[in-house]
Write an enzyme that holds these catalytic residues in place. Structure first.
Site, PDB file in Angstrom:
ATOM      1  N   LYS A 164       0.856  -1.190   0.000  1.00  0.00           N
ATOM      2  CA  LYS A 164       0.000   0.000   0.000  1.00  0.00           C
ATOM      3  C   LYS A 164       0.894   1.243   0.000  1.00  0.00           C
ATOM      4  CE  LYS A 164      -4.412   0.978   2.275  1.00  0.00           C
ATOM      5  NZ  LYS A 164      -5.138   0.817   3.529  1.00  0.00           N
TER       6      LYS A 164
HETATM    7  O1  G3P Z   1      -7.614   1.768   5.328  1.00  0.00           O
HETATM    8  C1  G3P Z   1      -7.987   2.999   4.804  1.00  0.00           C
HETATM    9  C2  G3P Z   1      -9.372   3.482   5.192  1.00  0.00           C
HETATM   10  O2  G3P Z   1     -10.299   2.467   5.044  1.00  0.00           O
HETATM   11  C3  G3P Z   1      -9.449   4.238   6.472  1.00  0.00           C
HETATM   12  O3  G3P Z   1     -10.762   4.429   6.928  1.00  0.00           O
HETATM   13  O4  G3P Z   1     -12.382   5.081   8.658  1.00  0.00           O
HETATM   14  O5  G3P Z   1      -9.970   5.726   8.936  1.00  0.00           O
HETATM   15  O6  G3P Z   1     -11.397   6.841   7.231  1.00  0.00           O
HETATM   16  P1  G3P Z   1     -11.145   5.584   7.984  1.00  0.00           P
END
Ligand code: G3P
Length: 216
Positions: A87
């Protein structure tokens, strides 16, 4: 549409696997820290543990932001397990690194994507996945699902191989909206996945069926 779980919590990954619908896992440095996984060796071991639980792709994020650092880290992560996808953040050095890693046969997931322009660059660089963050856009009063739909349309028009991995999913409606616009993958915490199960008419219907069956 593939279902990935967005967590570094091994129990939640096992629970989603047990449901029989899990296609992969995504993690990020915040999710690793949330589980108390710190230090290079512990982080590497944790990724291997995750790979040993699931059958599909497991995204492992680099923390370097310079080209050489991303390449070095990416190769180490990719060598950990064949299921690892590296990633890489959507920054200038990240785009260059995605191109380089792709040419070396290493699969990548371009993360922190918030616009169609960024998604086009990720696809041009050869990313395996692009991760638009829909929840974080909704958080700032911008339509996250509109971005997913826009990227899906552009990728289909040009037949890019990059898969649209809708990330930052907060609730079940996000999952359904992603399915409606043709996202290739959704990655979300366990609760929104389990939320798809629930319907009061299913519960009351089942209760009645069982009651009728048991009538003397
Ligand atoms: O892994 C990346 C993403 O899914 C993060 O989500 O909830 O931290 O905005 P969030």
């Amino acid at each position: 549409m593939k279902f990935f779980i967005d967590t570094a919590n091994l129990n939640q990954i096992r629970e989603a696997m047990d449901l029989g619908i899990l296609d992969g896992v995504t993690t990020n440095p915040s999710l690793m820290a949330k589980e108390g996984i710190r230090g290079e060796e512990n982080v590497k071991k944790h990724y291997i543990d995750i790979c040993n639980i699931v059958d599909g792709d497991v995204s492992a994020e680099v923390i370097s932001t310079d080209f050489e650092g991303i390449i070095r880290e990416g190769k180490i992560l990719a060598d950990l397990h064949p299921q690892i996808v590296v990633k890489v953040p959507m920054i200038r050095e990240g785009v260059k690194a995605i191109r380089h890693l792709t040419q070396e046969g290493i699969r990548t997931n371009c993360t922190l994507v918030f616009s169609a322009g960024q998604a086009i660059l990720a696809a041009k660089a050869g990313a395996t996945y692009v991760s638009p963050f829909m929840g974080r856009l909704d958080d700032i009063s911008t339509d996250g699902v509109e971005l997913i739909a826009q990227i899906v349309d552009i990728y289909r028009y040009y037949e890019f191989d990059t898969q649209v991995l809708a990330a930052s999913i907060r609730h079940t409606m996000h999952i359904i909206q992603c399915a409606e616009v043709g996202a290739d993958v959704v990655t979300c915490p366990l609760q929104p996945i389990l939320g798809l199960l629930r319907h009061p008419l299913t519960d009351s219907g089942l209760e009645k069926f069982l009651a009728d069956h048991n009538k003397k």
